[in-house]
Design an enzyme around this catalytic site. Structure first.
Site, PDB file in Angstrom:
ATOM      1  CG  ASP A 146      -2.192   0.869   0.905  1.00  0.00           C
ATOM      2  OD1 ASP A 146      -2.127   1.711  -0.009  1.00  0.00           O
ATOM      3  OD2 ASP A 146      -3.210   0.720   1.614  1.00  0.00           O
TER       4      ASP A 146
HETATM    5  C1  BGC Z   1      -5.017   3.285   0.111  1.00  0.00           C
HETATM    6  C2  BGC Z   1      -5.164   2.252  -0.976  1.00  0.00           C
HETATM    7  C3  BGC Z   1      -5.016   2.896  -2.325  1.00  0.00           C
HETATM    8  C4  BGC Z   1      -3.717   3.643  -2.379  1.00  0.00           C
HETATM    9  C5  BGC Z   1      -3.480   4.324  -3.707  1.00  0.00           C
HETATM   10  C6  BGC Z   1      -3.798   4.149  -0.068  1.00  0.00           C
HETATM   11  O1  BGC Z   1      -3.792   5.217   0.819  1.00  0.00           O
HETATM   12  O2  BGC Z   1      -4.972   2.629   1.367  1.00  0.00           O
HETATM   13  O3  BGC Z   1      -6.392   1.598  -0.859  1.00  0.00           O
HETATM   14  O4  BGC Z   1      -5.103   1.933  -3.329  1.00  0.00           O
HETATM   15  O5  BGC Z   1      -3.705   4.629  -1.381  1.00  0.00           O
HETATM   16  O6  BGC Z   1      -4.333   5.366  -3.902  1.00  0.00           O
END
Ligand code: BGC
Length: 711
Positions: free
Chosen positions: A260
């Site tokens: 993530d």
């Molecule tokens: C989130 C993810 C997301 C990623 C990219 C993160 O802060 O937890 O779910 O895919 O950002 O935007």
């Protein structure tokens, strides 16, 4: 291209790459938040050091960056463009919690299939969706992004989403790679506080949190994202039990594992890595193949290999998966998006029509005294009141891709379009949050002078989603007072809820004549809600999550354990002294404009062998005088087992549309997969004994029977 051909091409390419170029393939780097290319991305693309980009979107801008990689870099490896296409790219569909309320996997599959064709036309070939985290705590803002509290419903929606995004082969035109997230138990964040620690036993992981991920992987998901949280002391991004033992060794997952956002770097804040180099080593060793946003693989990868801390083979394996995906997508031959296709695809009339039709399938009728709804089109005057009645931004919900609020049809606009001849008065009444009641007077006047009032209240879109946990589940601001003020007039009205989580709406549930839950219903939301309010569509959705009476009951989920002192059996039971132990609305609950009757529950056998299967059949009849939808739900309870079992667990569901008087036979099959569980030795087994079966229209009521499993 066959799998073998791809393998050969990857090997050939890999042999020509420097270690730095390999590490570059493991880097995903962001554009500007609104989709533009950043100079750093151009530089890295030129040097052949950018495997993937996020937050660069639309055909023109993806092409701009891609052209650098394809014409100016040494090896000309295309960039894989990723984006959170969660419930639509430009045409926005209902938020996933709403889609789950349809209890119809076809809704999810169709919405995600359209999302994929729009996104791919805009150059995006990888989405960070579906979010398949089970959420038992509605304080957690990200409950809106998933399918709610149940693993069986969640698994059904997870595989539908993967089929929608990827089809049978994500290399086909209009398809993109899916990425179930966040692996795993992110939804179990303590206290519902986002990013928080999760303490979940292995049994609960396997029975509750894993199944939607397994379903997504079985449906062919090409990637998976590791979660932010730590689980039993080990951050998921450094967790080799999750990333290697379960994913690779048990489940034979071959796709990309991406961290993530900044999660590799956050291993330092978690306190399991002293610095960036250690963090990179931890994540790589555990099995994270690509790093999102932070740059630690790139900064320290070469040193880690030189020092013998990371074998080149680990890097090669991760790079292989990225290159394989790029070949499978056909990116080497077709690296660029096509602006003409993009223009034709985004917000096409067919996509908008689908958004309207699918949204209507997600609404849940929570209350409807004296058939308050549906409304007559002959109404002469209607007051549309509430802070969300004309809010385009909130309609789109959180994580709304490249959705533009100007495209969204509000409920006010939808009602104008539905009854153009009527006098429609709009009054905001109050804001979603804040203390001011200065708008009440105008709202009361509008309601007093109208035949009917539609009161649109709930949460704004930014109150759920990431980093949007709440300690209260009450209607925020002055909205309950607004309902009470309109109620006091004594004229007919209906409450329309827009929200991303269960709300504790006890007062309205007791006093208001009608309540329609519409979640955040997307670009065509206002039209879809108007269709339902005026009876052109039946609200056939059901709650995918329990609605508690009060936040103090949280976590409150239907598939809980019995405990040694279950309610109703002993005086001192597992409950509260100041509130009923039952929820306000149970999981699976929802009314319809018509009535249904379930009858003739029949099991194909009184006893089955532990390897055997049993068929459960039931008749469902529309006994009312309107066409409508019912969701027939099957729950089981294993009465005595070597470990405690949930008092009930969903194991089958089917949404049926029936004309007045129409009858349908619905059948479910139960076999080892549905009847089994993890025993004390953590082995999946079916144990002999009695199983209760309930088939109903929610998790609290239904027809009951039972059968025996024999050794
Ligand atoms: C989130 C993810 C997301 C990623 C990219 C993160 O802060 O937890 O779910 O895919 O950002 O935007």
């Amino acid at each position: 291209m066959s799998g073998r051909e791809i393998e050969n091409k990857v090997s050939h390419l890999l042999a020509r790459m420097t270690l730095a170029e390999k590490l570059g393939q493991l880097q995903q780097l962001d554009g500007t938040w609104d989709g533009d290319v950043r100079p750093e991305q151009i530089k890295l693309a030129r040097e052949g050091l950018l495997g993937s980009a996020i937050y660069v979107y639309d055909a023109r801008r993806t092409t701009e960056l891609q052209r650098v990689a394809m014409t100016e870099s040494k090896l000309k490896i295309p960039i894989l463009f990723a984006f959170d296409v969660v419930h639509g790219y430009r045409t926005i569909f209902p938020v996933p919690l709403g889609e789950a309320a349809s209890w119809d996997p076809a809704v999810v599959e169709q919405a995600d299939s359209i999302a994929a064709s729009e996104a791919s036309a805009a150059g995006i070939r990888w989405t960070f969706a579906p979010m398949v985290d089970i959420a038992r705590d509605p304080r957690w803002g990200r409950i809106v992004e998933g399918s709610g509290e149940d693993p069986f419903l969640g698994a059904g929606m997870a595989s539908a989403a993967v089929r929608g995004f990827q089809g049978t082969n994500y290399g086909s035109p209009g398809k993109i790679i899916a990425c179930p997230k966040h692996w795993v138990a992110y939804g179990a964040a303590e206290g519902g506080r986002d990013y928080n620690t999760a303490e979940v036993s292995e049994r609960t992981l396997r029975e509750i949190y894993f199944p939607p991920f397994k379903a997504a992987i079985d449906a062919g998901a090409g990637s998976i994202m590791s979660a932010f949280n730590d689980l039993d002391g080990v951050p998921c991004t450094a967790n080799s039990f999750l990333l290697t033992d379960v994913l690779r060794d048990e489940w034979h997952f071959h796709g990309i594992v991406i961290s993530d956002w900044n999660a590799v770097n956050e291993l330092i804040a978690h306190g399991v890595a002293a610095n960036g180099k250690d963090a990179a080593a931890e994540a790589l060793t555990a099995g994270v193949g690509m790093e999102m946003f932070s740059r630690l693989y790139n900064q320290y990868g070469e040193q880690l290999v030189a020092q013998g801390r990371i074998p080149v083979a680990t890097i090669d394996r991760a790079v292989r998966r990225v290159l394989e995906a790029k070949y499978k997508l056909g990116l080497f031959e077709h690296p660029y998006a096509d602006e003409a296709l993009e223009n034709a695809e985004l917000l096409s009339p067919a996509n908008l029509a689908a958004a309207r039709e699918l949204a209507a399938r997600t609404f849940v009728l929570l209350k409807n005294d004296h058939d308050t709804l549906p409304l007559s089109r002959n109404l002469k005057s209607v007051a549309v009141i509430g802070p969300l009645a004309d809010d385009t931004q909130s309609l789109l919900g959180p994580w709304s891709g490249d959705g533009h609020k100007e495209d969204a049809v509000t409920l006010l606009a939808g009602i104008h379009a539905k009854i153009p001849q009527a006098k429609i008065v709009y009054a905001k009444g109050c804001d979603v949050t804040g203390d001011s009641r200065t708008g009440f007077e105008e709202a009361i006047k509008a309601a007093t002078e109208s035949d009917f009032t539609i009161l649109v209240v709930g949460e704004s879109a930014d109150m759920s989603g990431e980093a949007a946990s709440r300690s209260s589940l009450d209607l925020p601001g002055q909205q309950l007072a607004l309902i009470q003020a309109i109620h006091a007039i004594g004229k007919p009205y209906a409450v329309v809820l827009m929200n991303g989580r269960p709300l504790s709406i006890d007062w309205a549930a007791t006093n208001s004549p009608a309540i329609l839950e519409t979640w955040f219903s997307g670009t065509e939301g206002g039209n879809a809600v108007a269709d339902t309010l005026f009876g052109d569509t039946d609200p056939g959705g059901k709650l995918p999550v329990t609605f508690p009476r009060s936040v103090g009951q949280v976590p409150d989920y239907y598939n809980h354990k019995s405990t040694g002192r279950p309610p109703g059996v002993t005086k001192d039971y597992s409950g509260y002294s100041d509130i009923l132990w039952t929820p306000l609305y149970p999981f699976g609950y929802g009314l319809s404009y018509t009535q249904f009757k379930l009858s003739n529950l029949q099991l194909s056998a009184a006893r089955i062998h532990r390897d055997g299967t049993i068929t459960v059949g039931v008749e469902v009849e529309n006994t009312g005088d309107r066409a409508g939808d019912e969701v027939v739900q099957l729950y089981i309870h294993d009465l005595v087992a070597s470990v405690t079992r949930p008092v009930e667990a969903l194991k089958g569901f089917k949404r049926v549309s029936l004309q007045p008087g129409e009858n349908r036979h619905v059948e479910f099959t139960l076999g080892p997969k549905e009847l089994g569980f993890y025993n004390r030795a953590m082995r999946f087994v079916v144990e002999p004994g009695t199983f209760n079966v309930m088939v109903g229209d929610n998790s609290h009521d239904g027809l009951k029977s039972s059968f025996e499993v024999v050794p």
